[in-house]
Scaffold this motif. Sequence first.
Motif, PDB file in Angstrom:
ATOM      1  N   GLY A 566     -16.135 -13.874 -13.614  1.00 31.76           N
ATOM      2  CA  GLY A 566     -16.398 -12.619 -12.936  1.00 31.76           C
ATOM      3  C   GLY A 566     -17.288 -11.709 -13.753  1.00 31.76           C
ATOM      4  N   GLY A 567     -17.584 -10.536 -13.176  1.00 36.29           N
ATOM      5  CA  GLY A 567     -18.561  -9.630 -13.764  1.00 36.29           C
ATOM      6  C   GLY A 567     -18.233  -9.164 -15.159  1.00 36.29           C
ATOM      7  N   GLY A 568     -16.978  -8.790 -15.412  1.00 30.39           N
ATOM      8  CA  GLY A 568     -16.618  -8.314 -16.743  1.00 30.39           C
ATOM      9  C   GLY A 568     -16.733  -9.393 -17.788  1.00 30.39           C
ATOM     10  N   ALA A 569     -16.270 -10.599 -17.447  1.00 29.87           N
ATOM     11  CA  ALA A 569     -16.339 -11.709 -18.399  1.00 29.87           C
ATOM     12  C   ALA A 569     -17.781 -12.051 -18.743  1.00 29.87           C
ATOM     13  CB  ALA A 569     -15.638 -12.932 -17.816  1.00 29.87           C
ATOM     14  N   ALA A 571     -20.623  -9.978 -18.457  1.00 33.56           N
ATOM     15  CA  ALA A 571     -21.503  -8.922 -18.949  1.00 33.56           C
ATOM     16  C   ALA A 571     -21.054  -8.252 -20.234  1.00 33.56           C
ATOM     17  CB  ALA A 571     -21.676  -7.850 -17.863  1.00 33.56           C
ATOM     18  N   LEU A 572     -19.751  -8.264 -20.531  1.00 37.41           N
ATOM     19  CA  LEU A 572     -19.252  -7.419 -21.614  1.00 37.41           C
ATOM     20  C   LEU A 572     -19.525  -7.957 -23.011  1.00 37.41           C
ATOM     21  CD1 LEU A 572     -15.855  -6.165 -20.190  1.00 37.41           C
ATOM     22  CD2 LEU A 572     -17.939  -4.838 -20.549  1.00 37.41           C
ATOM     23  N   GLY A 573     -19.854  -9.240 -23.120  1.00 34.57           N
ATOM     24  CA  GLY A 573     -20.212  -9.783 -24.430  1.00 34.57           C
ATOM     25  C   GLY A 573     -19.089  -9.683 -25.432  1.00 34.57           C
ATOM     26  N   GLU A 574     -19.408  -9.190 -26.644  1.00 35.23           N
ATOM     27  CA  GLU A 574     -18.440  -9.200 -27.734  1.00 35.23           C
ATOM     28  C   GLU A 574     -17.257  -8.279 -27.491  1.00 35.23           C
ATOM     29  OE1 GLU A 574     -20.169  -7.421 -31.391  1.00 35.23           O
ATOM     30  OE2 GLU A 574     -21.778  -6.837 -30.039  1.00 35.23           O
ATOM     31  N   LYS A 580      -7.958 -14.016 -25.871  1.00 36.42           N
ATOM     32  CA  LYS A 580      -7.447 -15.379 -26.015  1.00 36.42           C
ATOM     33  C   LYS A 580      -7.726 -16.231 -24.785  1.00 36.42           C
ATOM     34  CE  LYS A 580      -3.747 -13.743 -29.042  1.00 36.42           C
ATOM     35  NZ  LYS A 580      -2.292 -13.518 -29.177  1.00 36.42           N
ATOM     36  N   GLY A 581      -7.921 -15.585 -23.647  1.00 33.58           N
ATOM     37  CA  GLY A 581      -8.171 -16.333 -22.425  1.00 33.58           C
ATOM     38  C   GLY A 581      -9.635 -16.459 -22.071  1.00 33.58           C
ATOM     39  N   ALA A 582     -10.526 -16.127 -22.993  1.00 31.57           N
ATOM     40  CA  ALA A 582     -11.961 -16.125 -22.692  1.00 31.57           C
ATOM     41  C   ALA A 582     -12.550 -17.532 -22.720  1.00 31.57           C
ATOM     42  CB  ALA A 582     -12.703 -15.214 -23.665  1.00 31.57           C
ATOM     43  N   VAL A 642     -23.950 -12.250 -26.471  1.00 28.18           N
ATOM     44  CA  VAL A 642     -22.644 -12.835 -26.780  1.00 28.18           C
ATOM     45  C   VAL A 642     -21.983 -13.189 -25.457  1.00 28.18           C
ATOM     46  CG1 VAL A 642     -20.389 -12.506 -27.855  1.00 28.18           C
ATOM     47  CG2 VAL A 642     -22.423 -11.433 -28.864  1.00 28.18           C
ATOM     48  N   SER A 643     -21.775 -14.451 -25.209  1.00 29.88           N
ATOM     49  CA  SER A 643     -21.150 -14.874 -23.961  1.00 29.88           C
ATOM     50  C   SER A 643     -19.635 -14.909 -24.119  1.00 29.88           C
ATOM     51  CB  SER A 643     -21.656 -16.247 -23.537  1.00 29.88           C
ATOM     52  OG  SER A 643     -20.963 -16.683 -22.379  1.00 29.88           O
ATOM     53  N   ALA A 644     -18.949 -14.268 -23.152  1.00 28.32           N
ATOM     54  CA  ALA A 644     -17.487 -14.337 -23.109  1.00 28.32           C
ATOM     55  C   ALA A 644     -17.040 -15.101 -21.872  1.00 28.32           C
ATOM     56  CB  ALA A 644     -16.899 -12.929 -23.105  1.00 28.32           C
ATOM     57  N   SER A 645     -17.940 -15.907 -21.316  1.00 35.71           N
ATOM     58  CA  SER A 645     -17.623 -16.674 -20.118  1.00 35.71           C
ATOM     59  C   SER A 645     -18.111 -18.099 -20.307  1.00 35.71           C
ATOM     60  CB  SER A 645     -18.292 -16.032 -18.895  1.00 35.71           C
ATOM     61  OG  SER A 645     -19.692 -16.256 -18.919  1.00 35.71           O
ATOM     62  N   SER A 646     -18.080 -18.871 -19.228  1.00 40.25           N
ATOM     63  CA  SER A 646     -18.518 -20.264 -19.301  1.00 40.25           C
ATOM     64  C   SER A 646     -20.030 -20.409 -19.225  1.00 40.25           C
ATOM     65  CB  SER A 646     -17.866 -21.080 -18.178  1.00 40.25           C
ATOM     66  OG  SER A 646     -18.095 -20.466 -16.920  1.00 40.25           O
TER      67      SER A 646
END
Length: 706
Positions: A566-569, A571-574, A580-582, A642-646
């Motif tokens: 989703g959008g937060g995962a 765009a938010l980066g670091e 833990k669920g990222a 910084v990617s916090a998603s797949s």
Amino acid sequence: MRPLKLTGLYLALTIAGLSACGKSEAPQATLPAAVDGARIMAADKEPGNWMSHGRTYDEQRFSPLKQITDENAAKLGLDWYFNLPTNRGVEATPIVVDGVMYVTGSWSMVFALDAKTGEMLWQYDPQVPPTWAVNLCCDVVNRGVAVWKGKVYFGTLDGRLIALDAQNGSRLWEVQTTDKERPYSITGAPRIIKDKVMIGNGGGELGVRGYISAYDTETGDMVWRFYTVPGDPSKPFEHPILEKAAKTWGGGKWWEVGGGGTVWDSMAYDPELDLLYLGVGNGSPWNRQIRSPDGGDNYFLSSILALRPDTGDYVWHYQTTPGESWDYTATQHMILADLNLDGNIRKVIMQAPKNGFFYVLDRLTGEFISADKYTHATWADHVDQKTGRPVENEGSRYTDGKPHLVAPHPLGGHNWHPMSYSPQTGLVYIPAQENAMAYMDDPNFKYSKKGWNVGVNLAAAGLPENDPEIRAAVMPTIRGHISAWDPIQKKEVWRVQHPNMWNGGILSTAGNLIFQGNADGELVAYRADNGERLWSTNAYTGIVAAPISYSVDGEQYIAVAAGWGGGGAMALGEIIADAKGAVNNSRVLVFKLNADKTLPASVVSRGELPTPPASTADEATITRGHALYMENCHMCHGDRAVSASSVPDLRYLTAEKHQMWDGIVLGGALQSKGMIGFWDRLSKEQTDTIHAYVIKRANDLVEGKD
């Protein structure tokens, strides 16, 4: 490919239907997904089903089931799980009718599962072109289906509405609901009222004009369409009310950009009043002084609209953020309830939109009742009780060419994640967020048919590139919480604080429980009356969707569609990368008392950090590269790369991928995976500059500067 699979359950349902011919049996005895309006209105008489997006037309997301309670929730265990075949964000609310679950995954795929065993009955892949992903603000997600009289309805990322046969998943009809020449998308779940399926769309950030459409459930023919913002005022208005709306816009050519106002998520329906309620999104561009430089409230942006579902006729509206300029949508979940206010029972509609205020309105007239802050909000001091209008704080409109730190952030004090209302406790449970952003006007804004149209300096909006102390100070303040909100007393009763934002939607039940997944990869049960944590399980992925509860053969289940994204995962980066669920493991998870299945502890890793090319660009080039990256790349690959998603973390590009940079970024070598070529948007000089910034960020990581 559209694989199809039938099982004995469906054969049994078909045989039952044949044996019932000529008899006035209950509808569920004849066909799968035999849902109609009468059945949804009487949903409490069959609490084992979850037949509509919010379970009932009032969207309360409260389950009357009470086999699982605050006394025995600690005995919950995993009963079954189903692996979804993709690894992007999962935001769906499953629908369960008569022992069958209908759920969507990413890329608008639909699955029918045996709700007792998890066995797949059929699946349908609408084959969304991967290249359409560039037209999405917030991941390739879908929030679920609607079912009606033996059919399953859903929207696709590329703007189609499709009806499937609930028995075997075959396509019955398909209609294109949007203009394919504009960057429209559909991520929201449809709603069905009186044989009409209602669907909106998204794309406000990219430059579209919002509307909602109603289609005949049998034929797919459009019955009506209501535009939520006026078009070109030199042309006839589609509805008389839009002539009035146009008078609240002025000085710009908003219709060239689109104007925004997309209906991309929430709806509710009151059968007694026969009113359809819909939430309307942000302006396009966000910045009002670009789209409407003479000012004005800009109807019907950031509003709750009441329409007649038979005709689409306007009845009333209430605007939560007049002259919207911060991406403060009012598309967030809306709940209908009857509240005792000052000794009188009022029929109300409640919403906690992005702007940080919790609203209670009379749902018959739209009359303002109350609005109070449910989270940190600095754009306005309060909402005037007499006028129902916000009293804005000085500087919040960022019109002086300087950055202004304003809360909430565009991701909102509450985003799409559904909240829940418990008639037992009288509380609304809000998946709230605490955040802020530096808003700054973009004086060089030019409308683009391909790309973002926000009118805000995005480079100024992200975390500062060269100030680690500010980053270290800001990051812990961006987080989330559960707010148990009393809409009568207009205050928070209790709070569960989370270390991260972008946590999941909420379910409440008659067992004095609420359930929520979170960014740390847990599904958690809390006592509904005081927030005490009672049980949790590791999902091995962040959960953003809302759980549901249903029953089969006398057993109550808790189910959630899990899968970080989703959008937060994205765009938010670091800010959120250390949650833990990222990581993404897309699954449907189903729990019941005393079950003991084990979930595979699979964790996705970025792998080893390759040695990046040397960073040789000068500071000016890096600065330009950062600005271009924020304008074109960060909504998928994350703030500061910084990617916090797949989606790939660009700091981990291999030497081969660095060598292929032009072929990928300009030429579209990876378009089959959703990464289009930007040859028609960016020059080689610009993409070289972005590459220099990415190389610099990779070297920062190697050198331990992050």
